[in-house]
Design an enzyme around this catalytic site. Sequence first.
Site, PDB file in Angstrom:
ATOM      1  N   GLU A 109      29.692  29.703  28.958  1.00 12.37           N
ATOM      2  CA  GLU A 109      28.249  29.234  29.165  1.00 12.37           C
ATOM      3  C   GLU A 109      27.989  28.649  30.415  1.00 12.37           C
ATOM      4  O   GLU A 109      28.687  27.666  30.696  1.00 12.37           O
ATOM      5  CB  GLU A 109      27.853  28.246  27.893  1.00 12.37           C
ATOM      6  CG  GLU A 109      26.590  27.564  27.905  1.00 12.37           C
ATOM      7  CD  GLU A 109      26.463  26.376  27.237  1.00 12.37           C
ATOM      8  OE1 GLU A 109      25.525  26.039  26.806  1.00 12.37           O
ATOM      9  OE2 GLU A 109      27.474  25.376  27.309  1.00 12.37           O
ATOM     10  N   ASP A 165      34.556  28.873  19.406  1.00 17.32           N
ATOM     11  CA  ASP A 165      33.926  28.131  20.810  1.00 17.32           C
ATOM     12  C   ASP A 165      35.007  27.153  21.350  1.00 17.32           C
ATOM     13  O   ASP A 165      35.820  26.655  20.487  1.00 17.32           O
ATOM     14  CB  ASP A 165      32.904  27.411  19.963  1.00 17.32           C
ATOM     15  CG  ASP A 165      31.373  27.338  20.665  1.00 17.32           C
ATOM     16  OD1 ASP A 165      31.521  27.056  22.067  1.00 17.32           O
ATOM     17  OD2 ASP A 165      30.605  27.887  19.949  1.00 17.32           O
ATOM     18  N   ASP A 217      32.349  26.953  26.286  1.00 22.02           N
ATOM     19  CA  ASP A 217      31.398  25.924  26.357  1.00 22.02           C
ATOM     20  C   ASP A 217      31.109  25.378  27.782  1.00 22.02           C
ATOM     21  O   ASP A 217      32.290  24.936  28.215  1.00 22.02           O
ATOM     22  CB  ASP A 217      31.635  24.703  25.196  1.00 22.02           C
ATOM     23  CG  ASP A 217      30.423  23.917  24.886  1.00 22.02           C
ATOM     24  OD1 ASP A 217      29.557  24.281  24.591  1.00 22.02           O
ATOM     25  OD2 ASP A 217      30.442  22.609  25.333  1.00 22.02           O
TER      26      ASP A 217
END
Length: 592
Positions: free
Chosen positions: A278, A107, A214
Amino acid sequence: MSPHADPLHHRRVWWKEATFYQIYPASFKDSDGDGWGDIPGILQRIDYIASLGVDVVWLSPMFDSPQIDMGYDISDYENVYAPYGTVEDVERLIDACHKNHMKIILDLVINHTSDQHAWFKESRSSKENPKRDWYFWQPACYDEHGNRMSPTNWRSYFAGGTWTWDEHTQEYYLHLYDSSQPDLNWENEECRQAIYDSAMRFWLNKGIDGFRVDTVNKYSKVLPFRDAPITDSTNYIQPAAEMWCNGPRIHEFIKEMNRDVLSHYRTYDDQPVVTVGELSLCSETDSVIPYVSAIQRELDMVFQFDITHLGQGPPGCNDKYDFAPWKLPEMKRIVEKWQCFIEGTDAWTTVFNENHDNGRSVSRYANDSPEWRTHSAKMLALWLIGQTGTLFLYQGQEIGMINAPKDWDMSEYKDVESKNYWAEAIRLTEDGTDFTRKDRIRHGLQLMARDHARLPFQWDGTKNAGFTSGEESWMRVHDDYREINAAAQEKDEESVLAFYRRVLRLRKEHRDVFVYGTFELVDAENDDTFVFRKRYQDKTALVALNFTTQAQPLPEGELETMDLLVSSYAKVVPGRLQPLEGRIYINYPNQF
Ligand code: GLC
């Protein structure tokens, strides 16, 4: 040439065909009995992960962090949160994935850091500090009575304002999430270079195969800061996404990240590394395309969240957990939109219905009662594997894990977002603003809270579901773990687990039509069944899903010339779908 031939722009690439499996380290497997999952625990289960037939592990944040937002608040990109293990453990995991022919992505959380990160501590130390401009600092505003006010009226994600006052230097700093997650200032060149080195190159040099990025569309803010228009009369703070989402320099920043960093790296088997962003608050296909169009060289693909927002108020508003009932045609329109938006373009899409930020799919989209949950999980598996795009599964989905029981007290919910929405609901109920709010938000959280996905993985029927040998786990284990667990399903050919393994293989075998095919909705207004057709050159597949607990008719006509590839029931009944049954029919070109 057939109109459905593979268009050149949907070039076959490894990450389009791959199945990704997301691991949430806190809740996967605890190896040392402290009640927190850890990297050695993941290593213990590497054979299990490989046995699923997945190609890439996406590991949610394992970096050093005070864990206010479960590791999405990073205090040191180059270190691992001690209860999860060490940097060497992660190196071992990278190696173990590669030995098992799987890739691994991490991530990349670079919109903000934790307030405990050394960069923020320096930035906060004085107005003259060289890192002051690495975050957003603003002087106070004052109302007509001389009361101190934040620089803008923006609402943050977690039910509060986006500005926190710092006594020491007498200024406010910006945070789109919790006050412990200050936003990095991407306008500052030095700051961007530090992000690239510390958060990206450090791990790419250790051999990871890419990133899940993210909050990828929030790095560029509208400057100078100004108030958002008033749309919520119950609050001073206002939804303000247009001020910090898809901002003026966002494409420039993402292009730079790709050009200066990612394009210099290859996977362990010498292919391009992969990125999946995202992408919240981006509901127009025209605004998503620039992020994922191959020629733009920004991201390979993104998560677009209309499907997980089904039943929710708009994100960033106080209605997120105020559940709004929905009907199947609404879901179909969402799927159709995000399946079809890549047709005739060089962009790519993703397929998913779970992650660490959402309730479990069986509970949200189907039926999680003991009688129906196994059927529901298998039917939803076919819904996913039939769709075009890159498939992402979330840990526990492959054994049909469901939401926490409804009778759990709200104190079992540990997530910062759930806690803040719950506190806000109590306040607005008790001060008379909205008398039924508490009940509505409780209901919404029971269905959609992020906590549900974070319950410990149910490995077996022993104490604490075999997740930890300790007395307690960081989050309560589901009461139904004796009925839903991986060990029991390993022994059962009719289990959700066995079914997932089978259908993931089928998706690969027929990747032409499932991964790359074009999508057509059949009977869009039908409230009970979700039927869609996929085509690839002369090959056609028909996916028929019954979302109700009653039998439903199958579409007539074309099925007569097709073969049944798979049903979620062991025995099929001619002419109709059994309750919560899913089937896929297929016809092969030139078949005699
Ligand atoms: C992303 C993560 C979520 C986190 C937020 C802030 O949305 O998925 O879990 O709270 O970013 O970093």
